[in-house]
Design an enzyme around this catalytic site. Structure first.
Site, PDB file in Angstrom:
ATOM      1  N   HIS A  96       0.867  -1.184   0.000  1.00 44.14           N
ATOM      2  CA  HIS A  96       0.000   0.000   0.000  1.00 44.14           C
ATOM      3  C   HIS A  96       0.902   1.233   0.000  1.00 44.14           C
ATOM      4  CE1 HIS A  96      -2.742   3.108   1.330  1.00 44.14           C
ATOM      5  NE2 HIS A  96      -3.715   2.309   0.904  1.00 44.14           N
ATOM      6  N   GLU A 144      -3.954   2.914  -7.072  1.00 44.95           N
ATOM      7  CA  GLU A 144      -4.313   4.021  -6.183  1.00 44.95           C
ATOM      8  C   GLU A 144      -3.323   5.159  -6.341  1.00 44.95           C
ATOM      9  OE1 GLU A 144      -4.497   2.709  -2.075  1.00 44.95           O
ATOM     10  OE2 GLU A 144      -6.632   2.415  -2.401  1.00 44.95           O
TER      11      GLU A 144
HETATM   12  O1  G3P Z   1      -6.505   1.651   0.541  1.00 40.20           O
HETATM   13  C1  G3P Z   1      -7.482   2.575   0.288  1.00 40.20           C
HETATM   14  C2  G3P Z   1      -6.985   3.941   0.269  1.00 40.20           C
HETATM   15  O2  G3P Z   1      -5.684   4.209   0.207  1.00 40.20           O
HETATM   16  C3  G3P Z   1      -7.892   4.943  -0.372  1.00 40.20           C
HETATM   17  O3  G3P Z   1      -8.095   5.894   0.594  1.00 40.20           O
HETATM   18  O4  G3P Z   1      -9.423   7.364   1.938  1.00 40.20           O
HETATM   19  O5  G3P Z   1      -9.078   7.873  -0.481  1.00 40.20           O
HETATM   20  O6  G3P Z   1     -10.534   5.980   0.180  1.00 40.20           O
HETATM   21  P1  G3P Z   1      -9.359   6.838   0.549  1.00 40.20           P
END
Ligand code: G3P
Length: 229
Positions: A96, A144
């Site tokens: 992550h 992400e």
């Molecule tokens: O692992 C999920 C994350 O990094 C996304 O974060 O708070 O933008 O949904 P968020």
């Protein structure tokens, strides 16, 4: 290319107090209830110390937020795949952006997880890194972009190109992995857009965990999934 797997919604509890200790169990039970009522596959990723009590209380998949590329032995303070599995986790996040690993460690952690029977979700911040992660043969790659994490500005709306590019590059190197996306996801529309762009689901944290009514947000997500079915 695998027949379209069921969309998967994975809620990362990170280290939010709203999802720590007893609250982690309460939130996981709420997520499971919405998943069962809508028929949509959901999973949760609580903190290490909460895995056992969460897994003891729900039947939905419980993921660790990280494992180290280690084998049993003298690795004080590290996270062993066998340990999270024994606690009841059936999967794990790896790399992550808030717990990065180097590529050789990612490959080794995926192997360790497989040896123990844990499903693997390897995170990547760009399309190219997503393709590199797919070469490590995880079950899933999660795209992400770090700049959108925690912003409430959804990757599927703010940067749809990164998802179409990721799907193309990842499929070029590995046709078996499933692809999730995350960062800023906070509405059913964001989920719908993510699935329409070719992903197989989402990885979400603040949009659900920090919401006044997390189960209402997840229900909105699940209704978006059902709209596509
Ligand atoms: O692992 C999920 C994350 O990094 C996304 O974060 O708070 O933008 O949904 P968020």
């Amino acid at each position: 290319m695998p027949s379209q797997p069921e969309p998967f919604l994975l809620i990362n509890f990170k280290t939010y107090l709203e999802a720590t200790g007893k609250k982690a169990v309460e939130l996981a039970l709420k997520m499971e209830k919405v998943g069962n009522e809508t028929g949509v596959t959901v999973g949760v990723a609580p903190q290490f110390c909460d895995i056992a009590q969460v897994a003891a209380n729900v039947k939905i998949p419980v993921f660790a937020q990280h494992i180290d590329a280690i084998t049993p032995g003298a690795f004080t303070g590290h996270v062993l795949a066998e340990s999270v599995s024994a606690a009841g986790a059936t999967g794990t996040l790896i790399n992550h952006s808030e717990r990065n690993l180097r590529l050789p460690e990612i490959e080794r952690a995926v192997q360790r997880a497989r040896e123990v029977g844990l499903t693997t979700v390897v995170c990547a911040g760009t399309a190219r890194l997503g393709a590199a992660a797919a070469l490590c043969e995880p079950d899933t790659v999660a795209i992400e972009p770090p700049d959108l994490i925690g912003t409430g500005r959804a990757v599927s709306k703010e940067n749809p190109e990164i998802l179409t590019d990721s799907v193309k590059r990842i499929r070029n190197v590995n046709s078996r992995v499933t692809i999730l996306c995350g960062a800023g996801i906070s509405t059913g529309e964001d989920v719908y857009a993510a699935l329409k762009l070719g992903t197989n689901g989402i990885l979400v944290a603040s949009g659900v965990v920090k919401a006044p009514k997390p189960e209402a947000v997840l229900l909105d997500f699940c209704n978006a999934v059902r709209r596509l079915a």
